[in-house]
Design an enzyme around this catalytic site. Sequence first.
Site, mmCIF file in Angstrom:
data_model
loop_
_atom_site.group_PDB
_atom_site.id
_atom_site.type_symbol
_atom_site.label_atom_id
_atom_site.label_comp_id
_atom_site.label_asym_id
_atom_site.label_seq_id
_atom_site.Cartn_x
_atom_site.Cartn_y
_atom_site.Cartn_z
ATOM 1 N N SER A 140 0.819 -1.215 0.000
ATOM 2 C CA SER A 140 0.000 0.000 0.000
ATOM 3 C C SER A 140 0.853 1.267 0.000
ATOM 4 O O SER A 140 0.437 2.292 -0.533
ATOM 5 C CB SER A 140 -0.947 0.008 1.201
ATOM 6 O OG SER A 140 -0.296 0.367 2.406
ATOM 7 N N PRO A 198 -1.373 3.720 3.769
ATOM 8 C CA PRO A 198 -2.535 3.801 2.869
ATOM 9 C C PRO A 198 -3.552 2.683 3.054
ATOM 10 O O PRO A 198 -4.754 2.906 2.873
ATOM 11 C CB PRO A 198 -1.899 3.762 1.479
ATOM 12 C CG PRO A 198 -0.545 4.356 1.677
ATOM 13 C CD PRO A 198 -0.095 3.862 3.029
ATOM 14 N N TYR A 199 -3.086 1.490 3.415
ATOM 15 C CA TYR A 199 -4.027 0.394 3.656
ATOM 16 C C TYR A 199 -4.982 0.754 4.794
ATOM 17 O O TYR A 199 -6.211 0.684 4.646
ATOM 18 C CB TYR A 199 -3.264 -0.887 3.977
ATOM 19 C CG TYR A 199 -4.139 -2.024 4.453
ATOM 20 C CD1 TYR A 199 -5.185 -2.500 3.666
ATOM 21 C CD2 TYR A 199 -3.918 -2.637 5.693
ATOM 22 C CE1 TYR A 199 -5.996 -3.547 4.105
ATOM 23 C CE2 TYR A 199 -4.716 -3.679 6.133
ATOM 24 C CZ TYR A 199 -5.756 -4.123 5.334
ATOM 25 O OH TYR A 199 -6.550 -5.162 5.775
ATOM 26 N N GLY A 200 -4.442 1.166 5.927
ATOM 27 C CA GLY A 200 -5.271 1.534 7.059
ATOM 28 C C GLY A 200 -6.133 2.752 6.771
ATOM 29 O O GLY A 200 -7.303 2.817 7.179
ATOM 30 N N LYS A 203 -9.109 1.776 4.519
ATOM 31 C CA LYS A 203 -10.121 1.047 5.286
ATOM 32 C C LYS A 203 -10.912 1.996 6.182
ATOM 33 O O LYS A 203 -12.134 1.863 6.311
ATOM 34 C CB LYS A 203 -9.456 -0.053 6.123
ATOM 35 C CG LYS A 203 -9.077 -1.297 5.356
ATOM 36 C CD LYS A 203 -10.296 -2.126 4.999
ATOM 37 C CE LYS A 203 -9.925 -3.484 4.428
ATOM 38 N NZ LYS A 203 -11.117 -4.300 4.112
#
Length: 391
Positions: A140, A198-200, A203
């Site tokens: 990410s 970016p992943y967190g 989400k």
Amino acid sequence: MDFGDSRRKPSVVGKFTVAVALTVMCIIVLKQSPGFTSTSVFSRHEIGVTHVLVTGGAGYIGSHATLRLLRDNYRVTIVDNLSRGNMGAVRVLQRLFPEPGRLQFIYADLGDAKAVDKIFSENAFDAVMHFAAVAYVGESTLEPLRYYHNITSNTLTVLEAMAAHNVKTLIYSSTCATYGEPDTMPITEATPQNPINPYGKAKKMAEDIILDFSKRSEMAVMILRYFNVIGSDPEGRLGEAPRPELREHGRISGACFDAALGIIPGLKVRGTDYPTADGTCIRDYIDVTDLVDAHVKALDKAQPGKVGIYNVGTGHGRSVKEFVEACKSATGASIKVSFLTRRPGDYAEVYSDPSKIHDELNWTARYTDLRESLSTAWKWQKAHPNGYGSA
């Protein structure tokens, strides 16, 4: 001449009558056959049957969730574009549950809004379990736009389709990565969300969209923020099989098994200077069987107009070094371990307080022995060295 014509006419009429009669008989026989329905059973609601759309159902967690739903007599439609999932997992499920009306697979990309709307218009869903997402922290940071598209934008597309077609229950697969690196442990549902990768972030944005929409609807919403998933089906029917090109970004359990099988030369541990007892990251490892049990309990308890947010973890943190030793013990292999610099976007310590999900959903993690969960997963890996491509 008149005599001859009168003989021919009844013959033609007779043949026509016989043909019509045979056609009608064929239609009646077909309609009475078990496999014939004028419309698919997936396209209509049935009393006593809950039809669940599982997005990402060909993936590691999604396939295990589908297995549990089918075992509990739900009707399931899997939608997956197979970019991260495995058709082999779908085939296993199809072999286990071959009865008509139990399981269907639809190849589609959630980024295609028209395709998603068509799927909803042709199927009578009662609930959605939304797993589909790219899910690697390191990746990410390298491809942030891909993550915002795949996670945040696609969740919006699913929500729009649910709203348009009056599907009122959503179980959302979220992550502890939305919390970032909290000041205190353990993490509760009230811990501030400050994602650092970016992943967190993607989400959390998806969660915010769901929560905003739920305020103006009667949707039943359950958001499950889970921690580091390990293990596999205890009966050995399903396992984790990431694509070879994704091994670098994958879970530490997958890397450990690859090292034990000799697929890679050794295991790389990223970061030994974290402010923890042994310098490596601390994580809360949750067995996939426990995780899908939480999803089913959430589905069972979901109520119209209500939102439930739950951490799904064991409540115990284990260091990466501890994990490596457990993996060595589970596989019985001598694994070479290399210690490298930190991975971008990682955090030092994360583990949950699962009190809320225990109190409200009567859920408790049962598979909490790290070595045992890894041993179960290892059995599947040994039997399937090439993933679902091998027997």
